[in-house]
Design a protein around this motif. Sequence first.
Motif, short mmCIF file in Angstrom:
data_model
loop_
_atom_site.label_atom_id
_atom_site.label_comp_id
_atom_site.label_asym_id
_atom_site.label_seq_id
_atom_site.Cartn_x
_atom_site.Cartn_y
_atom_site.Cartn_z
N THR A 146 0.82 -1.19 -0.08
CA THR A 146 0.07 0.12 0.20
C THR A 146 0.79 1.27 0.02
O THR A 146 2.03 1.21 0.67
N THR A 147 0.38 2.17 -0.51
CA THR A 147 1.13 3.54 -0.64
C THR A 147 0.22 4.42 -0.01
O THR A 147 -1.02 4.46 0.07
N CYS A 148 0.79 5.42 0.97
CA CYS A 148 -0.11 6.29 1.69
C CYS A 148 0.32 7.72 1.41
O CYS A 148 1.40 8.12 1.25
N ARG A 149 -0.85 8.37 1.85
CA ARG A 149 -0.81 10.04 2.03
C ARG A 149 -1.12 10.36 3.40
O ARG A 149 -1.89 9.60 4.10
N GLY A 150 -0.72 11.51 3.99
CA GLY A 150 -1.13 11.86 5.18
C GLY A 150 -0.46 13.23 5.68
O GLY A 150 -0.15 14.06 4.84
N SER A 151 -0.03 13.23 6.99
CA SER A 151 0.71 14.36 7.25
C SER A 151 1.73 14.21 8.08
O SER A 151 2.09 13.14 8.69
N PHE A 152 2.75 14.94 7.98
CA PHE A 152 4.12 14.74 8.67
C PHE A 152 4.27 15.95 9.66
O PHE A 152 4.02 17.02 9.30
N THR A 153 4.79 15.56 10.71
CA THR A 153 5.01 16.54 11.94
C THR A 153 6.41 16.68 12.27
O THR A 153 6.99 15.47 12.56
N ALA A 154 6.85 17.63 12.39
CA ALA A 154 8.50 17.57 12.69
C ALA A 154 8.62 17.06 14.08
O ALA A 154 7.77 17.59 14.97
#
Length: 151
Positions: free
Chosen positions: A63-71
């Motif tokens: 599976t490939t995913c999209r989402g959010s990145f938080t430093a």
Amino acid sequence: MTRTNSGVRWVHAAPIAIGLAVGIWMCHAAVPRLVTQLTGVDGTFTAERCLWGEPDSDGDRTTTCRGSFTAADGSFTLPGIRIDGVFDEPPPAPVAARADGPGADRAVQTELLSSLAPIGIALTAFAFPAWALTAATRDALTRRRSPSSAS
């Protein structure tokens, strides 16, 4: 009549073209990921939407995913970005990742093997043009030295 045959023959041109194409393509995909893995900002990626890919040769799906990145230091969050890499299952919890900075459009997984393996394939692919150029040079020198038969 003297026949001359100079230049690179197709027997040598095919490995040169294929090797260069594969090597460049693999480097194009892997080098930016490796740079981000080595110099990027640490953080976590939280998957929000994952899509199943086609089964591979073993019948396994990824599976490939999209989402959010938080430093990690909380200085920025990147909503709606993709992550370079694939997962066996959608990650239920945030995963370690790196991003280039606040303007990044993707995050990358921190495992270096995901970049080093394609770079190794690229270096191997570049060996074929080197071999073909050596063979072409040797053949051209042999043809130049040997007298052509007159017909």
